[in-house]
Design an enzyme around this catalytic site. Structure first.
Site, PDB file in Angstrom:
ATOM      1  N   LYS A 154       0.846  -1.178   0.000  1.00 22.34           N
ATOM      2  CA  LYS A 154       0.000   0.000   0.000  1.00 22.34           C
ATOM      3  C   LYS A 154       0.888   1.237   0.000  1.00 22.34           C
ATOM      4  CE  LYS A 154      -3.961  -2.014   2.406  1.00 22.34           C
ATOM      5  NZ  LYS A 154      -4.835  -1.929   3.599  1.00 22.34           N
ATOM      6  N   SER A 182       0.533   4.015   1.406  1.00 18.62           N
ATOM      7  CA  SER A 182       0.667   4.642   2.721  1.00 18.62           C
ATOM      8  C   SER A 182       1.691   3.938   3.592  1.00 18.62           C
ATOM      9  CB  SER A 182      -0.683   4.649   3.432  1.00 18.62           C
ATOM     10  OG  SER A 182      -1.153   3.321   3.602  1.00 18.62           O
ATOM     11  N   LYS A 183       2.020   2.668   3.261  1.00 22.24           N
ATOM     12  CA  LYS A 183       2.948   1.896   4.079  1.00 22.24           C
ATOM     13  C   LYS A 183       4.224   1.555   3.324  1.00 22.24           C
ATOM     14  CE  LYS A 183      -0.751  -0.225   6.784  1.00 22.24           C
ATOM     15  NZ  LYS A 183      -1.359  -1.484   7.244  1.00 22.24           N
ATOM     16  N   ARG A 184       4.408   2.143   2.157  1.00 19.73           N
ATOM     17  CA  ARG A 184       5.525   1.750   1.309  1.00 19.73           C
ATOM     18  C   ARG A 184       6.820   2.408   1.765  1.00 19.73           C
ATOM     19  NH1 ARG A 184       7.935   3.140  -3.582  1.00 19.73           N
ATOM     20  NH2 ARG A 184       8.657   1.316  -4.730  1.00 19.73           N
TER      21      ARG A 184
END
Length: 234
Positions: free
Chosen positions: A3, A5-7
């Site tokens: 994702k 947002s979590k990369r």
């Protein structure tokens, strides 16, 4: 895939530029992260994006970043570039890597060579590694490839290649291919990978290079034969 947002990792647009991604490829890919044109197309021009984009087709699902898909789209964009545009994009990578200094003579060689690698790369930063064999002053086979030109079978191939190529009076990729195929494949019974692998390494110094026969045509007869002879002496 992760994702957005979590990369972790490369998130700066400067990194993607230096890695050889075209702006249009990045825009194309980013648009597809949360939107669809309504069919299975992934390679979309900027003109098509502006014409087809509607808010109604924006997807609310979390976007996942897929580097392989971005590279595939970038490769499509590179293959679609007219030669002069491809040249303009490639030259900064070649000069930064110190493959060329940018003389008119070097640029002319690059322009002749680009069409034979255009189908084989997905990033512009791959260009220096593909073309450096044409410009290196102190040529040497890369250490990791040495074993593929120094064994007895490879030396037999290289000796035969010199025998067949030396008499050629016309030095084109067609004449080079005809001579080597006739001798190495039809007469010696070798598979193409075996027959041409040693010659490729002897001529370009690496297993990573443009198509062999076109590479030899660009390099020229004298330089090609000198490199094959040098590999035989290793």
């Amino acid at each position: 895939n992760a994702k957005l947002s979590k990369r972790n990792g490369e998130v700066s647009i400067a990194w993607y530029r230096e890695a050889g991604f075209l702006p249009e490829a990045i825009c194309n890919y980013l648009a597809l992260l949360g939107w669809s044109p309504g069919d299975d197309r992934e390679n979309i021009t900027m003109k098509e994006l502006t014409e087809l984009f509607t808010v109604e087709r924006v997807n609310s699902s979390p976007a996942r970043f897929d580097m392989k898909k971005l590279e595939a789209i970038n490769g499509d964009k590179i293959r679609a570039l007219p030669l002069d545009e491809f040249l303009a994009w490639a030259l900064p990578f070649l000069t930064k890597a110190k493959v060329i200094s940018g003389t008119p003579e070097e640029i002319a060689v690059v322009k002749s060579a680009l069409p034979i690698i255009q189908e084989r790369i997905t990033r512009l930063n791959e260009v220096p590694a593909m073309l450096k064999f044409l410009f290196v002053k102190n040529f040497a086979v890369e250490a990791e490839s040495l074993s593929k030109v120094t064994d007895a079978a490879s030396k037999d191939v290289l000796k035969r290649a010199i025998t067949e190529l030396t008499p050629l009076t016309v030095w084109t990729h067609d004449s080079i291919e005809a001579a080597l195929r006739s001798s190495l494949i039809e007469e010696m019974g070798l598979k193409p990978r075996i027959a041409f692998g040693s010659v490729r390494i002897a001529v370009t110094g690496s297993t990573i290079s443009p198509p062999l026969f076109e590479s030899m045509e660009l390099l020229g007869k004298n330089a090609s034969l000198e490199r094959i002879s040098a590999a035989l002496a290793l």
